[in-house]
Design an enzyme around this catalytic site. Structure first.
Site, PDB file in Angstrom:
ATOM      1  CB  ALA A  96      38.598  43.708  49.434  1.00 59.76           C
ATOM      2  CD  GLU A 114      43.829  41.498  40.588  1.00 54.14           C
ATOM      3  OE1 GLU A 114      42.870  41.541  41.365  1.00 54.14           O
ATOM      4  OE2 GLU A 114      44.087  42.395  39.782  1.00 54.14           O
ATOM      5  CG  HIS A 127      36.654  45.185  40.654  1.00 55.27           C
ATOM      6  ND1 HIS A 127      37.242  45.789  39.563  1.00 55.27           N
ATOM      7  CD2 HIS A 127      37.519  45.368  41.682  1.00 55.27           C
ATOM      8  CE1 HIS A 127      38.404  46.325  39.941  1.00 55.27           C
ATOM      9  NE2 HIS A 127      38.595  46.089  41.217  1.00 55.27           N
ATOM     10  CD  GLU A 178      37.482  44.751  46.101  1.00 51.81           C
ATOM     11  OE1 GLU A 178      37.631  44.160  45.017  1.00 51.81           O
ATOM     12  OE2 GLU A 178      38.324  45.552  46.564  1.00 51.81           O
TER      13      GLU A 178
HETATM   14  N1  TRP Z   1      41.891  43.520  42.593  1.00 50.34           N
HETATM   15  C1  TRP Z   1      42.007  43.926  43.968  1.00 50.34           C
HETATM   16  C2  TRP Z   1      41.260  45.234  44.073  1.00 50.34           C
HETATM   17  O1  TRP Z   1      41.729  46.255  43.666  1.00 50.34           O
HETATM   18  C3  TRP Z   1      43.424  44.113  44.402  1.00 50.34           C
HETATM   19  C4  TRP Z   1      44.052  42.966  45.122  1.00 50.34           C
HETATM   20  C5  TRP Z   1      43.600  42.360  46.212  1.00 50.34           C
HETATM   21  C6  TRP Z   1      45.293  42.370  44.868  1.00 50.34           C
HETATM   22  N2  TRP Z   1      44.493  41.425  46.646  1.00 50.34           N
HETATM   23  C7  TRP Z   1      45.531  41.407  45.830  1.00 50.34           C
HETATM   24  C8  TRP Z   1      46.237  42.560  43.905  1.00 50.34           C
HETATM   25  C9  TRP Z   1      46.684  40.643  45.866  1.00 50.34           C
HETATM   26  C10 TRP Z   1      47.398  41.792  43.922  1.00 50.34           C
HETATM   27  C11 TRP Z   1      47.606  40.846  44.897  1.00 50.34           C
HETATM   28  O2  TRP Z   1      40.154  45.271  44.475  1.00 50.34           O
HETATM   29 ZN    ZN Z   2      40.097  46.920  42.363  1.00 45.95          ZN
END
Ligand code: TRP
Ligand code: ZN
Length: 842
Positions: free
Chosen positions: A265, A129, A304, A301
């Site tokens: 994370a 991500e 999610h 997490e």
């Molecule tokens: N989706 C992750 C969270 O909020 C966020 C995240 C983790 C992220 N590592 C990243 C976003 C690297 C961008 C790039 O839990």
């Molecule tokens: Zn998140």
């Protein structure tokens, strides 16, 4: 010097969203991990999207790919017509349905961006991500393309005995593993891990009797710091089952901790990857705040899995669909498990200090942004924290029952899909027959709304009228209470604001009440009202809503710091003394005694004068010591008893109050007391509080304390981050001390936690950082990060975002830094986007 416009990175707009021309049934990946290269082979089953909106059937397909070396490519077994661009691979003459096979070479061993496939402490791991997958292989790297993944991993068994990916294990043998993830997912949720780990195992039984294997993988020397994370994970499973009725779906849930990670994370399906600072804890090395934070992130997490993975985002403009909602969920998790009132105070304090500033600066954007150049720049306080406040307002309007009805409909309608914020709001709306049309402005407008309340009491009719005005008609819940002079609550409730001007009349009030508006911070707004000094003191004493008590106290501290003559200090201190001796909730007393941070004070200055703010704040600290020294000492000694460590609200509050007493006492010169605590502390909260006090000034204990702390904790990465950060933040840490810290054998530029502990901390050391040499130093680091890790570089360059608000000299200096950075050759999209926004006129 301006750059050539045509070579500038161009923004992507939300309004330009189009469904993908092709979709994917299955994705089969094969990784051959070597020391000097990794070979990635993919077999992808493409088909034309029935929802394709073009007029003719698509006959080309663009796949994202960055820094990849293409080895072979075949389409249905033959060489296709294709071209390679800096951003990917364009296939021509693509049929309605085809199998594409691609082999690429990548170099995780030299990848310092910590996106895509990279190495941390010798192990392989991934971060996909938002756009990391395109650094792994050519693919449709967008969240609305979901497919079923099968992953084969091949690696030398000796250094890499553990081979992990998403879903369930299919086959495992020395040097080989196959994983299959039955749930269709976008590639940003893909993960792979290969390395040598110790594992803590447990199981969870879901309400339907399904057994889930729980595993936490860490480097062997950290295995004794994983128990808390496992307990936290089980609490998260339990909480989501009980409060939201949501259970886990796969047979295995894995968490891997790595030292090199850009953020906190990542929720990869079935295989979360964590910054090790957000997993590892024991009472000797983690503070109370660390424990609660780790539990919140583990929860986040895990939550999610439903809000993000099973229902994901259609496009990245919808990021708050999963993040705002999931932050709301993790906030509620912490509130249900610990002290709800303190959690709210902490969250609002962070929101007002950091998100309000973001919303008032050059990178201000709506919770649902309209455009971005680099998506990584939009993992912001606005999308996360303000996004959670927006969800909280929906919850306030609907109540817990209505909100859960809405969630149920949301899952019923959209499970397995990639959807929009509008889809979420429609589920909430339809399930409750509640019109959220006007409310949706919260998603499309940036900036913090301002609300004014004026009141009038009519003794003849015994009515009290509140007239509420706002510039733009925001739809929001305003929670309130009215008190009689004895402190009895006469009325309370939630008002619905929806017009630019509204009046509310409360009757049957024998005398003028004291109002408390925006209890619990029911909406993310700036409220102005004409409360008298006496009314604020009254609310600090008598409000039952802890947030409001704290908020009024903060307001009084603010007045005292900014303009000492504006309030009756002895009367305020009398009220504090009353609080100190009459309040049960020790965490709350600690919060009431905590001054607004320098950063939050800057938000209240028309022109930021970091030196003046620092000195005014220090003066108030001295005034507190003058008045309260004996009482603080008495409270300190009462609370300074040794008890077995736990993180119940009672214990956390006891330590918080004790350590804020120590803070003031040390500021007043009681360093012997701090030194005594430093030597006898049995937990990190106590140890660190004493360490900070002793390190903050040049004193007879400083050198020895640094040496002792280092000796005791040098093998613990998490504590060493505190060691560096505490020094970088201390009042006596000048730039030359920072450069020395960066020569330390434990300093590591490419490990974000360590870099942040020194450099980021130093940027918050206002009186020592804000000098020409401090800026020059920061700029050099940003330029180094431009090639090594632009994502982290972009976070750091935001330090200059508020340059226009500083005193003229510092303003000119910061502007110069921004111009130097903008003129740099090969500026990354990440840094470019922030800098050009900061320099933009008006
Ligand atoms: N989706 C992750 C969270 O909020 C966020 C995240 C983790 C992220 N590592 C990243 C976003 C690297 C961008 C790039 O839990
Ligand atoms: Zn998140």
């Amino acid at each position: 010097m301006l750059k050539n416009k045509t070579t500038e990175p161009q923004p992507i707009y939300r309004k330009d969203y189009k469904p993908s021309a092709y979709l994917i049934h299955t994705t089969e990946l094969h990784f051959q991990l070597e020391e000097n290269e990794t070979i990635v082979s993919s077999k992808i089953d493409f088909y034309q999207n029935p929802k394709w909106q073009g007029t003719t059937p698509p006959n080309q397909l663009f796949l994202n790919g960055i820094d990849l070396e293409l080895i072979t490519i075949s389409l249905d077994g033959a060489t296709p017509d294709y071209e390679i661009t800096p951003e990917g691979l364009l296939l021509h003459n693509t049929p309605a349905h085809f199998i594409l096979q691609i082999k690429t070479r990548i170099h995780p061993e030299t990848n310092t961006s910590l996106n895509g496939l990279y190495r941390s402490s010798g192990n392989f791991c991934t971060q996909c991500e938002a756009h990391g997958f395109r650094q792994i292989t050519y693919y449709l790297d967008r969240p609305d393309v979901l497919s079923v993944f099968t992953t084969h991993i091949e690696a030398d068994h000796k250094p890499y005995p553990i081979l992990l990916s998403n879903g369930n294990p299919v086959t495992q043998s020395n040097g080989r593993a196959t994983w299959h993830d039955p749930t269709p997912k976008p590639c940003y949720l893909f993960a792979l891990v290969a390395g040598d780990f110790a594992v803590l195992e447990d199981t969870w039984t879901t309400p339907t009797g399904k057994q889930v294997a729980l595993k936490i993988y860490v480097e062997a020397h950290n295995i004794n710091k994983t128990q808390f994370a496992m307990e936290a994970l089980k609490r998260a499973f339990k909480w989501d089952e009980v409060r939201f009725g949501l259970a886990y779906d796969l047979d295995i849930y894995m968490i891997v901790a790595v030292d090199d990670f850009n953020m906190g994370a990542m929720e990869n399906k079935g295989l979360n990857i964590f910054n090790s600072a957000c997993v590892l804890a024991d009472s000797k090395t983690a503070t109370d705040a660390d424990f609660i934070n780790i539990e919140a992130i583990i929860g986040h997490e895990y939550f999610h899995n439903w809000t993000g993975n099973r229902i994901t985002c259609r496009d990245w403009f919808q990021l708050s669909l999963k993040e705002g909602l999931t932050v709301f969920r993790d906030q509620e998790f912490t509130a249900d498990l610990h002290a709800r009132s303190i959690k709210r105070i902490e969250d609002v304090n962070a929101l007002r200090t950091l998100q309000f500033a973001e919303d008032a600066g050059p990178m201000a954007h709506p919770v649902r942004p309209e455009h971005y150049i680099e998506m990584n720049n939009f993992y912001t306080l606005t999308v996360y924290e303000k996004g959670a406040e927006v969800i909280r307002m929906i919850h306030t309007f609907l109540g817990e029952t209505g909100f859960q009805k809405g969630m149920l409909l949301y899952f019923e309608r959209f499970d397995g899909q990639a959807v929009t914020i509008d889809d979420f709001v429609s589920a909430m709306s339809d399930a409750n027959n509640f019109d959220f049309t006007q409310f949706k402005h919260w998603y499309s407008q940036s900036g913090t709304p301002e609300i004014n309340i004026s009141t009038h009491y009519d003794p003849d009719h015994k009515t009290y009228t509140a007239t509420i005005t706002q510039k733009f008609a925001h739809f929001l819940p305003l929670t309130f209470a009215l008190f009689d002079p004895s402190g009895t609550e006469l009325q309370n409730g939630v008002l619905t604001l929806k017009d630019q001007t509204q009046s509310f009349v409360f009757d049957n009030l024998p005398s003028e009440p004291t109002p408390s508006w925006l209890r619990g911070f029911s909406a993310p707004v700036k409220l102005t009202q004409a409360l008298s000094f006496e009314q604020k003191i009254f609310l600090v004493k008598h409000e039952t809503d802890s947030f409001s008590r704290w908020d009024n106290a903060q307001n009084l501290w603010l007045s005292l710091i900014m303009d000492a003559d504006s309030i009756d200090t002895p009367a305020f201190f009398d009220a504090l003394e009353f609080m100190l001796t009459n309040t049960q909730d020790k965490s709350l007393i600690c919060a009431l005694l905590t001054l607004p941070s320098e950063r939050s004070l800057h938000n209240h200055q028309a022109t930021i004068d970091v030196f003046a703010i620092h000195h005014k704040r220090e003066q108030v600290i001295q005034a507190i010591i003058q008045r309260f020294n004996p009482l603080l000492l008495e409270i300190y000694h009462t609370l300074n008893t040794t008890q077995p460590y736990d993180i119940t609200p009672e214990s956390v509050g006891r330590r918080a109050l004790k350590n804020i007493c120590l803070f003031y006492l040390a500021k007043g010169g009681e360093l012997t007391l701090a030194h005594k605590q430093f030597n006898s502390a049995t937990c990190m909260s106590d140890k660190l509080a004493a360490f900070k006090a002793l390190i903050d000034t040049d004193n007879t204990y400083r050198t020895q304390t640094l040496a002792d702390f280092y000796q005791e904790f040098k093998d613990d990465t998490q504590v060493m981050d505190k060691y560096f950060a505490t020094q970088a933040l201390s009042q006596v840490c000048t730039l030359d001390k920072i450069t020395t810290l960066m020569q330390h054998e434990l300093f590591c530029f490419n490990t974000p936690n360590r870099l942040r502990s020194v450099v980021n901390s130093f940027t918050h050391n206002s009186i020592n950082f804000h000098h020409p040499a401090g800026y020059q130093f920061l700029t050099n680091i940003i330029l180094k990060l431009n090639t090594l890790n632009p994502q982290i570089g972009a976070r750091l360059v935001a330090t200059y975002n508020h340059w226009r608000r500083f005193t003229p000299e510092l303003q000119a200096l910061q502007k110069q830094q921004l111009e130097t950075i903008l003129a740099t050759k090969d500026l990354s999209k990440d840094i470019f986007e922030i800098v050009q926004a900061a320099l933009k006129e008006g």
